[in-house]
Scaffold this motif. Structure first.
Motif, PDB file in Angstrom:
ATOM      1  N   THR A 154       0.845  -1.211   0.000  1.00  0.00           N
ATOM      2  CA  THR A 154       0.000   0.000   0.000  1.00  0.00           C
ATOM      3  C   THR A 154       0.876   1.255   0.000  1.00  0.00           C
ATOM      4  OG1 THR A 154      -0.164  -0.180   2.403  1.00  0.00           O
ATOM      5  CG2 THR A 154      -2.047  -0.994   1.119  1.00  0.00           C
ATOM      6  N   ASN A 155       2.082   1.175   0.589  1.00  0.00           N
ATOM      7  CA  ASN A 155       2.956   2.364   0.577  1.00  0.00           C
ATOM      8  C   ASN A 155       3.324   2.736  -0.855  1.00  0.00           C
ATOM      9  OD1 ASN A 155       3.053   2.617   3.385  1.00  0.00           O
ATOM     10  ND2 ASN A 155       5.252   2.959   3.408  1.00  0.00           N
ATOM     11  N   GLN A 168      -1.708  -8.144   1.675  1.00  0.00           N
ATOM     12  CA  GLN A 168      -0.510  -7.459   1.180  1.00  0.00           C
ATOM     13  C   GLN A 168       0.596  -8.492   0.979  1.00  0.00           C
ATOM     14  OE1 GLN A 168       1.010  -3.200   2.153  1.00  0.00           O
ATOM     15  NE2 GLN A 168       1.848  -4.545   3.713  1.00  0.00           N
ATOM     16  N   ARG A 188       6.381  -3.686   2.814  1.00  0.00           N
ATOM     17  CA  ARG A 188       7.732  -3.302   3.233  1.00  0.00           C
ATOM     18  C   ARG A 188       7.736  -2.916   4.699  1.00  0.00           C
ATOM     19  NH1 ARG A 188       9.154   1.026   0.796  1.00  0.00           N
ATOM     20  NH2 ARG A 188       7.401   1.431  -0.583  1.00  0.00           N
ATOM     21  N   GLY A 189       8.751  -3.380   5.418  1.00  0.00           N
ATOM     22  CA  GLY A 189       8.894  -3.046   6.829  1.00  0.00           C
ATOM     23  C   GLY A 189      10.121  -2.189   7.033  1.00  0.00           C
ATOM     24  N   ARG A 190      10.410  -1.853   8.279  1.00  0.00           N
ATOM     25  CA  ARG A 190      11.601  -1.068   8.590  1.00  0.00           C
ATOM     26  C   ARG A 190      12.841  -1.902   8.316  1.00  0.00           C
ATOM     27  NH1 ARG A 190      12.153   0.011  13.923  1.00  0.00           N
ATOM     28  NH2 ARG A 190      13.562   1.691  13.418  1.00  0.00           N
ATOM     29  N   TRP A 218       6.874  -7.448   5.178  1.00  0.00           N
ATOM     30  CA  TRP A 218       5.719  -7.447   6.094  1.00  0.00           C
ATOM     31  C   TRP A 218       4.549  -8.072   5.323  1.00  0.00           C
ATOM     32  CZ3 TRP A 218       5.318  -5.590  11.175  1.00  0.00           C
ATOM     33  CH2 TRP A 218       4.028  -5.424  11.679  1.00  0.00           C
ATOM     34  N   VAL A 223      -4.165  -2.917   6.942  1.00  0.00           N
ATOM     35  CA  VAL A 223      -3.045  -2.586   6.059  1.00  0.00           C
ATOM     36  C   VAL A 223      -3.422  -1.253   5.432  1.00  0.00           C
ATOM     37  CG1 VAL A 223      -1.740  -3.262   4.020  1.00  0.00           C
ATOM     38  CG2 VAL A 223      -2.596  -5.023   5.584  1.00  0.00           C
ATOM     39  N   VAL A 224      -2.774  -0.195   5.856  1.00  0.00           N
ATOM     40  CA  VAL A 224      -3.227   1.133   5.433  1.00  0.00           C
ATOM     41  C   VAL A 224      -2.043   2.091   5.322  1.00  0.00           C
ATOM     42  CG1 VAL A 224      -3.883   1.682   7.831  1.00  0.00           C
ATOM     43  CG2 VAL A 224      -4.820   3.054   5.983  1.00  0.00           C
ATOM     44  N   SER A 225      -2.077   2.918   4.289  1.00  0.00           N
ATOM     45  CA  SER A 225      -1.056   3.959   4.106  1.00  0.00           C
ATOM     46  C   SER A 225      -1.776   5.288   3.934  1.00  0.00           C
ATOM     47  CB  SER A 225      -0.210   3.670   2.868  1.00  0.00           C
ATOM     48  OG  SER A 225       0.483   2.452   3.022  1.00  0.00           O
ATOM     49  N   ASP A 259       6.993   0.805  17.471  1.00  0.00           N
ATOM     50  CA  ASP A 259       6.207  -0.434  17.544  1.00  0.00           C
ATOM     51  C   ASP A 259       5.229  -0.331  18.706  1.00  0.00           C
ATOM     52  OD1 ASP A 259       7.691  -1.558  15.551  1.00  0.00           O
ATOM     53  OD2 ASP A 259       8.857  -2.875  16.862  1.00  0.00           O
ATOM     54  N   LYS A 262       4.566  -7.425  19.959  1.00  0.00           N
ATOM     55  CA  LYS A 262       4.372  -6.444  18.889  1.00  0.00           C
ATOM     56  C   LYS A 262       3.041  -6.682  18.186  1.00  0.00           C
ATOM     57  CE  LYS A 262       6.582  -5.073  14.522  1.00  0.00           C
ATOM     58  NZ  LYS A 262       7.605  -4.121  14.112  1.00  0.00           N
ATOM     59  N   GLY A 314       3.205  -2.340  13.092  1.00  0.00           N
ATOM     60  CA  GLY A 314       4.442  -1.737  12.584  1.00  0.00           C
ATOM     61  C   GLY A 314       4.105  -0.490  11.796  1.00  0.00           C
ATOM     62  N   VAL A 315       5.031   0.443  11.797  1.00  0.00           N
ATOM     63  CA  VAL A 315       4.817   1.725  11.120  1.00  0.00           C
ATOM     64  C   VAL A 315       6.004   1.987  10.198  1.00  0.00           C
ATOM     65  CG1 VAL A 315       4.571   4.226  11.469  1.00  0.00           C
ATOM     66  CG2 VAL A 315       3.541   2.635  13.114  1.00  0.00           C
ATOM     67  N   LEU A 316       5.718   2.342   8.956  1.00  0.00           N
ATOM     68  CA  LEU A 316       6.792   2.687   8.011  1.00  0.00           C
ATOM     69  C   LEU A 316       6.454   4.000   7.312  1.00  0.00           C
ATOM     70  CD1 LEU A 316       9.458   1.792   6.606  1.00  0.00           C
ATOM     71  CD2 LEU A 316       8.023   0.871   4.783  1.00  0.00           C
ATOM     72  N   GLY A 324       2.720   4.431   6.468  1.00  0.00           N
ATOM     73  CA  GLY A 324       2.218   3.060   6.306  1.00  0.00           C
ATOM     74  C   GLY A 324       2.084   2.383   7.656  1.00  0.00           C
TER      75      GLY A 324
HETATM   76  C1  BTN Z   1       7.880  -2.607  10.647  1.00  0.00           C
HETATM   77  O1  BTN Z   1       8.844  -3.186  10.099  1.00  0.00           O
HETATM   78  O2  BTN Z   1       7.658  -2.732  11.855  1.00  0.00           O
HETATM   79  C2  BTN Z   1       6.981  -1.706   9.840  1.00  0.00           C
HETATM   80  C3  BTN Z   1       5.970  -2.481   9.039  1.00  0.00           C
HETATM   81  C4  BTN Z   1       5.058  -1.570   8.247  1.00  0.00           C
HETATM   82  C5  BTN Z   1       4.066  -2.353   7.411  1.00  0.00           C
HETATM   83  C6  BTN Z   1       3.026  -1.446   6.778  1.00  0.00           C
HETATM   84  S1  BTN Z   1       1.621  -2.370   6.232  1.00  0.00           S
HETATM   85  C7  BTN Z   1       1.021  -0.992   5.331  1.00  0.00           C
HETATM   86  C8  BTN Z   1       2.226  -0.292   4.733  1.00  0.00           C
HETATM   87  N1  BTN Z   1       2.581  -0.847   3.430  1.00  0.00           N
HETATM   88  C9  BTN Z   1       3.805  -1.379   3.419  1.00  0.00           C
HETATM   89  O3  BTN Z   1       4.362  -1.901   2.432  1.00  0.00           O
HETATM   90  N2  BTN Z   1       4.337  -1.313   4.654  1.00  0.00           N
HETATM   91  C10 BTN Z   1       3.473  -0.620   5.595  1.00  0.00           C
END
Ligand code: BTN
Length: 256
Positions: free
Chosen positions: A26-27, A49, A53-55, A60, A69-71, A111, A118, A121-123, A139
Motif C-alpha cells: 500500500t505504501n 498485502q 515493506r517493513g523497517r 511485512w 493494512v493502510v497507508s 512499535d 508487537k 508496525g509503522v513505516l 504506512g
Molecule cells: C515494521 O517493520 O515494523 C513496519 C511495518 C510496516 C508495514 C506497513 S503495512 C502498510 C504499509 N505498506 C507497506 O508496504 N508497509 C506498511
C-alpha cells in the motif's frame, strides 16, 4: 469477512480512499498517489498485502482478512517531519486503548506493544522535491486476527482479537485509527504530541542492545530527545544518540 470498497467508502466518507483486495505494498500505491496530487488524509487500504515493506528492509506479509493494512498521505510542514514516526505509533496506541486494552506501550521508535508483544508496525516514507517536502506516506500494519500462538513469533507478536478475547470489525478499527491520525496530524510539531509519545515509551530505564552502524552497543536507555532519538549510556558512562535508522536489537521489555 473480506473488506468491501462500498462499505469502506460509506463508513470513512468524506475521506478519499483507494481500496484493493490484494496489493504488493500500500505504501507504493500511496507514494504514486501523493505525487499525482492526493489530498492530505487520503488513505490506501488493502485486505491482503503480498510484498509489504517493513523497517530496515524487512518484509511485512499480511494474509487476507487478518489485519489492518493502510497507508495515509499527509502533507505536514517539513520542520515537523521528525514527529511522523511518533504520530503513527500514537494513533495505533490510542485506537487499541479505545477498545479497552490495558497492557499497552510503545517500543522505541514506533512499535506498539500489546501484552508485551508487537501488534503493529509503522513505516513512514517522505517524498522530496529538492529540499521541498512534497508529502509523506505513513504506512501502518496492525495485526487483528492472525493467530501467532503456534508460530515462531508466539513470544514476540500478537493480534488484537487474541489479546482482547473478542472479534473486532476491521472497518470500525480503521475508522478509529484514521480519526486518531487526523487528531495527531493536526498537532504535528507540538510539545503535546512529543510528550504523549514519550510518556508511552516502554524502553526508558531499560537495558538495550542497539546496532549503531557496525557497532553493537549495550547500555541503558536514559531518555529521548525532541527529535525522537534514543539517548543511551553505555557501561563506560559514554552517552550515545541512537536514531531510528539504527537497530534496537533487544531490550529488557523483550524478556518479560
Ligand atoms: C515494521 O517493520 O515494523 C513496519 C511495518 C510496516 C508495514 C506497513 S503495512 C502498510 C504499509 N505498506 C507497506 O508496504 N508497509 C506498511
Amino acid at each position: 469477512m473480506p473488506l468491501s470498497a462500498s462499505e469502506l467508502e460509506a463508513r470513512l466518507a468524506p475521506r478519499k480512499i483507494q481500496f484493493y483486495e490484494s496489493v504488493n505494498s500500500t505504501n507504493d500505491i500511496a507514494l504514486e498517489w501523493l505525487q499525482s496530487g492526493a489530498p492530505s488524509g487520503a488513505a490506501v487500504i488493502a485486505d491482503e498485502q503480498l510484498r509489504g515493506r517493513g523497517r530496515m528492509g524487512r518484509t511485512w506479509y499480511t494474509p487476507p482478512e487478518s489485519a489492518l493494512v493502510v497507508s495515509v498521505i499527509l502533507r505536514p510542514p517539513d520542520r515537523t517531519l521528525h514527529q511522523i514516526t511518533m504520530l503513527g505509533a500514537l494513533a495505533i496506541y490510542d485506537m487499541i486503548e479505545s477498545l479497552g486494552a490495558a497492557d499497552l506501550g510503545i517500543k522505541w521508535p514506533n512499535d506498539v506493544r500489546l501484552n508485551k508483544r508487537k501488534v503493529s508496525g509503522v513505516l513512514p516514507e517522505a517524498v522530496w522535491d529538492g529540499d521541498q517536502l512534497r508529502g509523506v506516506v505513513l504506512g501502518m500494519g496492525v495485526n487483528v486476527s492472525i493467530d501467532f500462538r503456534t508460530t515462531d513469533l508466539a513470544h514476540s507478536a500478537i493480534s488484537i482479537n487474541q489479546a482482547l478475547g473478542r472479534t473486532f470489525d476491521r472497518v470500525d478499527l480503521l475508522d478509529r485509527l484514521l480519526r486518531r491520525i487526523d487528531h495527531w496530524s493536526s498537532r504535528m510539531g507540538t510539545q503535546t504530541l512529543f510528550d504523549s509519545w514519550k510518556n508511552r515509551l516502554v524502553n526508558i530505564g531499560q537495558t538495550v542492545i542497539v546496532q549503531k552502524g557496525d557497532l553493537p552497543l549495550r547500555g541503558t536507555a536514559e531518555a529521548v530527545d525532541t527529535f525522537g532519538a534514543l539517548i543511551v549510556r553505555d557501561q563506560h558512562g559514554t552517552i550515545h544518540r541512537v536514531t531510528a535508522g539504527d537497530v534496537l536489537l533487544t531490550s529488557d521489555e523483550d524478556h518479560p
